[in-house]
Design a protein around this motif. Structure first.
Motif, PDB file in Angstrom:
ATOM      1  N   PHE A 116       0.828  -1.207   0.000  1.00  0.00           N
ATOM      2  CA  PHE A 116       0.000   0.000   0.000  1.00  0.00           C
ATOM      3  C   PHE A 116       0.866   1.261   0.000  1.00  0.00           C
ATOM      4  O   PHE A 116       0.656   2.185  -0.793  1.00  0.00           O
ATOM      5  N   TYR A 117       1.860   1.294   0.878  1.00  0.00           N
ATOM      6  CA  TYR A 117       2.732   2.468   0.957  1.00  0.00           C
ATOM      7  C   TYR A 117       3.556   2.635  -0.317  1.00  0.00           C
ATOM      8  O   TYR A 117       3.810   3.763  -0.761  1.00  0.00           O
ATOM      9  N   VAL A 123       3.181   7.626  -6.602  1.00  0.00           N
ATOM     10  CA  VAL A 123       2.558   8.801  -7.229  1.00  0.00           C
ATOM     11  C   VAL A 123       3.239  10.105  -6.813  1.00  0.00           C
ATOM     12  O   VAL A 123       2.767  11.191  -7.137  1.00  0.00           O
ATOM     13  N   LYS A 124       4.357  10.002  -6.094  1.00  0.00           N
ATOM     14  CA  LYS A 124       5.119  11.182  -5.644  1.00  0.00           C
ATOM     15  C   LYS A 124       4.212  12.143  -4.863  1.00  0.00           C
ATOM     16  O   LYS A 124       3.881  13.237  -5.342  1.00  0.00           O
ATOM     17  N   CYS A 162     -10.100   1.610   1.314  1.00  0.00           N
ATOM     18  CA  CYS A 162     -10.574   1.615  -0.068  1.00  0.00           C
ATOM     19  C   CYS A 162      -9.852   0.557  -0.897  1.00  0.00           C
ATOM     20  O   CYS A 162     -10.463  -0.100  -1.755  1.00  0.00           O
ATOM     21  N   VAL A 163      -8.567   0.372  -0.644  1.00  0.00           N
ATOM     22  CA  VAL A 163      -7.803  -0.643  -1.368  1.00  0.00           C
ATOM     23  C   VAL A 163      -8.274  -2.035  -0.967  1.00  0.00           C
ATOM     24  O   VAL A 163      -8.399  -2.939  -1.793  1.00  0.00           O
ATOM     25  N   PRO A 178      -7.345   3.128  -5.459  1.00  0.00           N
ATOM     26  CA  PRO A 178      -8.077   4.376  -5.232  1.00  0.00           C
ATOM     27  C   PRO A 178      -7.360   5.387  -4.339  1.00  0.00           C
ATOM     28  O   PRO A 178      -7.397   6.593  -4.608  1.00  0.00           O
ATOM     29  N   ALA A 179      -6.705   4.944  -3.284  1.00  0.00           N
ATOM     30  CA  ALA A 179      -6.034   5.886  -2.384  1.00  0.00           C
ATOM     31  C   ALA A 179      -4.897   6.606  -3.097  1.00  0.00           C
ATOM     32  O   ALA A 179      -4.727   7.826  -2.971  1.00  0.00           O
ATOM     33  N   ALA A 180      -4.101   5.860  -3.858  1.00  0.00           N
ATOM     34  CA  ALA A 180      -2.985   6.456  -4.592  1.00  0.00           C
ATOM     35  C   ALA A 180      -3.493   7.460  -5.625  1.00  0.00           C
ATOM     36  O   ALA A 180      -2.868   8.508  -5.851  1.00  0.00           O
ATOM     37  N   HIS A 181      -4.624   7.160  -6.238  1.00  0.00           N
ATOM     38  CA  HIS A 181      -5.172   8.087  -7.227  1.00  0.00           C
ATOM     39  C   HIS A 181      -5.720   9.354  -6.573  1.00  0.00           C
ATOM     40  O   HIS A 181      -5.599  10.446  -7.130  1.00  0.00           O
TER      41      HIS A 181
END
Length: 317
Positions: A116-117, A123-124, A162-163, A178-181
């Motif tokens: 997850f991390y 995505v910086k 969410c993931v 979704p979290a990364a987006h």
């Protein structure tokens, strides 16, 4: 079931895990009142009944995101969920608690969040200002209207719920999740950022891999709506220079849906599918429809809705 004086005896069934035993269930009984959060219930179980129980919790106020888990099958923050509310919702004093789906279990309710991390850092997730700002020669100012767009997506607490709920993440390793987006769009849409082109390479292909199931929307404890961030990210496709096949197919699909609605006022599935994937790409699906006896539905000739001109006015904006 009566909850006299807003108190109840509850049976909490915890899905536990150790490397030696694998998964197994264990039950605990305790009394709760109208103030008892699940973090408090777990704390009491650990301190009063079973010190071997492992779980994560920190802030107890839905800010740190540590206590993500499944409560009666729903991904939730334990600190934000009251035990009595769950009893009332399901009409039962037997409640199950499980570790989040998708993530590798470490012990009991604790899962490995490294993946997850890694997705979040890919995505910086920070602002890259201009050299003038870094050198102290200028400052970045953010307009209120821009802040309004970004604020919602900046509220992500990295809880992973969410993931855990997202089927696309589990099926497609190229989908960032979704979290990364949500975090990625927060910087992609920030007018102060200077690496837009690099962000596009990271985000656009992945954005078109989302299936729009809205599970992230349903489980987010901060009402961030990651799926909205993904939709808004797709709008940046026009700026992408090197488009992957996934991006090209997604754009074709969007154009096909728009064309179908403009012509008929409806989304005609067979026409959209054919326009998106072409005749050869649609053959496999057509064979399946033929075998299942559903091909006749794909060949139904649709009539345009009444007052189609009004629909077209909406599409033209």
């Amino acid at each position: 079931m009566s909850l006299k004086n807003e108190e109840a005896e509850v049976i909490i069934k915890v899905k536990r895990y150790t490397q030696e035993k694998g998964f197994y269930w264990q039950e605990y009984k305790l009394k709760v009142d109208r103030f008892t959060q699940f973090t408090e219930a777990l704390r009491r179980i650990k301190s009063e009944q079973d010190p071997t129980l492992a779980y994560r919790a920190s802030c107890h106020m839905a800010v740190c995101g540590s206590c993500g888990m499944k409560i009666n099958g729903e991904p939730k923050l334990a600190c934000k969920t009251l035990v009595l509310d769950v009893i009332k919702k399901y009409g039962s004093n037997v409640i199950t608690i499980e570790p989040m789906d998708y993530f590798k279990p470490v012990k009991d309710l604790v899962v490995d969040l490294d993946d997850f991390y890694n997705r979040m850092h890919k995505v910086k997730p920070r602002l890259y200002p201009s050299n003038e700002v870094l050198e102290g020669k200028a400052e970045h100012r953010l307009k209120p209207e821009d802040q309004k767009v970004l604020w919602k997506f900046a509220q992500c607490i990295w809880c992973g719920l969410c993931v855990s709920a997202c089927p696309a993440v589990q099926e497609d390793p190229e989908f960032l999740g979704p979290a990364a987006h949500a975090k990625g769009f927060r910087f992609l849409a920030d007018p102060r950022d200077t690496i837009t082109e690099e962000r596009l390479k990271i985000l656009i292909d992945s954005a078109w891999r989302c299936t729009y199931c809205y599970m992230c929307y349903n489980v987010c404890p901060r009402d961030i709506e990651p799926v909205t961030a993904i939709k808004k990210t797709r709008a940046f496709s026009r700026l992408a220079k090197d488009k992957t096949e996934v991006i090209k197919t997604g754009e074709k699909h969007t154009e096909a849906v728009h064309s179908s609605i403009f012509d008929s006022g409806k989304i005609m599935g067979s026409r959209v599918y054919l326009s998106t994937y072409g005749l050869l790409g649609s053959m496999k699906e057509m064979i399946f429809l033929m075998q299942s006896g559903k091909l006749k539905y794909a060949l139904v000739k649709e009539k345009a809705v009444e007052n189609i001109q009004e629909v077209r006015k909406l599409l033209r904006g």
